[in-house]
Design an enzyme around this catalytic site. Structure first.
Site, PDB file in Angstrom:
ATOM      1  CG  HIS A 160       4.889   3.702   3.173  1.00 62.93           C
ATOM      2  ND1 HIS A 160       5.921   3.333   2.327  1.00 62.93           N
ATOM      3  CD2 HIS A 160       5.441   4.527   4.093  1.00 62.93           C
ATOM      4  CE1 HIS A 160       7.039   3.924   2.728  1.00 62.93           C
ATOM      5  NE2 HIS A 160       6.783   4.646   3.803  1.00 62.93           N
ATOM      6  CB  CYS A 247       8.091   3.207  -3.919  1.00 57.53           C
ATOM      7  SG  CYS A 247       7.013   2.026  -3.210  1.00 57.53           S
TER       8      CYS A 247
HETATM    9  C1  CIR Z   1      11.899   1.586   3.160  1.00 57.67           C
HETATM   10  O1  CIR Z   1      11.668   0.762   4.052  1.00 57.67           O
HETATM   11  O2  CIR Z   1      11.879   2.791   3.364  1.00 57.67           O
HETATM   12  C2  CIR Z   1      12.243   1.070   1.793  1.00 57.67           C
HETATM   13  N1  CIR Z   1      12.990  -0.143   1.884  1.00 57.67           N
HETATM   14  C3  CIR Z   1      10.996   0.864   0.955  1.00 57.67           C
HETATM   15  C4  CIR Z   1      10.250   2.123   0.688  1.00 57.67           C
HETATM   16  C5  CIR Z   1       9.101   1.913  -0.216  1.00 57.67           C
HETATM   17  N2  CIR Z   1       8.452   3.136  -0.496  1.00 57.67           N
HETATM   18  C6  CIR Z   1       7.151   3.263  -0.666  1.00 57.67           C
HETATM   19  O3  CIR Z   1       6.405   2.313  -0.490  1.00 57.67           O
HETATM   20  N3  CIR Z   1       6.682   4.457  -0.941  1.00 57.67           N
END
Ligand code: CIR
Length: 254
Positions: A160, A247
């Site tokens: 991201h 997150c």
């Molecule tokens: C994903 O790949 O969607 C999750 N395992 C990790 C999401 C992390 N979220 C973020 O960085 N905002």
């Protein structure tokens, strides 16, 4: 009143989405303890905690940041880029409804909150594998009336935009220049991560301090040298799920 929305770690977190990381065993109990410590840190900083119950069938549901963008004027409910994560948004929307008018990103738009970095009235949107230009255009149309400018930023090498760059003080960003170009942010001061810690750019600004992973002490030192108070937290198990400290919460004024 400062509000923090979080969600308990799912017992299925071992089945989370992974894009840039190899799957490693996650110690569920340790993940839950670390997450509780994260929540306690936010409470200690004056946030009223709304800790949503675990979603056992949604492995990534702890990462509530991806489900919404909360502005002073409204909240935008996202349409996550990973199909496995689409069902996460409804319960986050329900938690936000008492505080904000809600607007939903519509298909074919896809947007993860992790790709949205707001600095004052600028909203930077990472054009990653998860977030597309249709969602960016929808977001632009939603927030224009409130005076925000929305800019797309190419992101490569990480999940991201906020894996690559986060805000650490009013006019300062923490950034990995290998994943996002500093020239995208000409008006802001930049602190670069230590080259040995590429994943260290994800910091969570809370008032005059930042929550930052304890695994990245060299970058922590760089932040301290820049005059920023660092609150190191051990988030090793969340990191195995490709998550960072931004997150796991949605922070806003209630
Ligand atoms: C994903 O790949 O969607 C999750 N395992 C990790 C999401 C992390 N979220 C973020 O960085 N905002």
């Amino acid at each position: 009143m400062l509000i923090a929305i979080t969600r308990k770690v799912s017992n299925s977190i071992a089945h989370c989405e992974l894009t840039h990381l190899e799957r490693q065993p996650v110690d569920l109990e340790l993940a839950r303890r670390q997450h509780r410590q994260y929540e306690k840190t936010l409470e200690g900083l004056g946030f009223e905690l709304h800790s949503l119950p675990e979603e056992p069938r949604l492995p990534d549901a702890v990462f509530v940041e991806d489900a919404a963008i909360v502005l002073d004027e409204c909240a935008i409910i996202t349409r996550p880029g990973a199909g496995s994560r689409r069902l996460e948004v409804e319960s986050v929307a329900a938690a936000l409804r008492p505080y904000r008018d809600l607007v939903h990103i519509q298909p074919p738009g896809t947007l993860d909150g992790g790709d949205v970095l707001r600095v004052g009235s600028m909203i930077y949107v990472g054009l990653s594998r998860r977030s597309n230009s249709q969602a960016l255009e929808q977001l632009r149309a939603i927030v224009r009336a409130h005076g925000y400018e929305v800019t797309g930023i190419p992101v490569g090498g990480c999940l991201h935009l906020k894996s690559a760059v986060t805000q650490v003080a009013e006019k300062t960003l923490l950034l990995n220049p290998g994943w996002v170009a500093g020239k995208n942010f000409p008006a802001l001061k930049l602190v670069e991560v230590d080259p040995a810690e590429p994943a260290a750019a994800n910091a969570l600004m809370v008032g005059s301090a930042v929550i930052h992973p304890a695994a990245y002490p060299r970058t922590g030192e760089r932040l301290e040298k820049a005059g920023i108070r660092v609150l190191p937290l051990d988030v090793s198990e969340i990191a195995k799920a490709e998550g960072g400290v931004t997150c796991c919460s949605l922070l806003f004024r209630g």
